[in-house]
Design a protein around this motif. Structure first.
Motif: not given
Length: 182
Positions: A23-38, A67-72
């Motif tokens: 699914x599309x990633x925002x290209x930055x560190x994500x907060x818990x709400x974004x992580x949950x939706x993703x 794994x990239x610079x923002x998510x694992x």
């Protein structure tokens, strides 16, 4: 890339998915709400991750999906005997979606028994970097997807002695979590 596990008969496939499959990633560190939706969006797409599911007697199977610079992103396969032991995720927030079966989560409480819950298929939860827990399989053949942001580099593993004293050991993100001896 493949990371050799401590067990010579097993390997961990790292970066098993192309970014275009996710699914599309925002290209930055994500907060818990974004992580949950993703993680919920990825869990709803078994065509992307299901080919990596495997269960082995005596060892937990897990795959680094991305794994990239923002998510694992990890896929974990659980049986009843699996137990991560007490751990944290250092500086990373995370979210977990259970896609098959059920997993149990315990959170330590000072002066009392751990708070425990079972997360069933179709459920998900998120947590911040201050979250300490342990997870295990609640049903043989369970599967969960875990996403962390920023990516994991270190984790803390904890042992709680009979006297209630807690100690923390820093471990690499690539090490399999197991209970530490008290």
């Amino acid at each position: 890339m493949t990371i050799a596990a401590e067990d010579p008969e097993r390997t961990i496939v790292s970066g098993a998915l192309a970014a275009a499959e996710l699914p599309p990633l925002p290209g930055r560190v994500m907060d818990t709400d974004e992580l949950l939706a993703w993680v919920r969006a990825l869990a709803a797409r078994p065509d992307i991750w299901e080919r990596h599911v495997a269960h082995h007697v005596g060892t937990r199977h897990y795959v680094s999906l991305h794994r990239d610079a923002d998510v694992d992103v990890w896929l974990l396969c659980w049986n009843l005997e699996d137990d991560t032991g007490w751990h944290d995720h250092d500086l990373s927030s995370g979210a977990v979606a259970v896609t098959r079966g059920a997993v149990r989560e315990s959170r330590p409480r000072l002066g009392g028994d751990p708070a425990e819950g079972v997360i069933t298929e179709g459920s998900a939860f998120a947590f911040g970097p201050d979250h300490i827990h342990r997870m295990g399989g609640s049903v043989d053949g369970s599967v969960s997807i875990h996403v962390y942001s920023p990516p994991l580099w270190r984790m803390g593993q904890y042992a709680i002695g009979a006297d209630g004293e807690m100690r923390r050991v820093s471990v690499s993100y690539a090490e399999e979590l197991r209970p530490l001896d008290a």
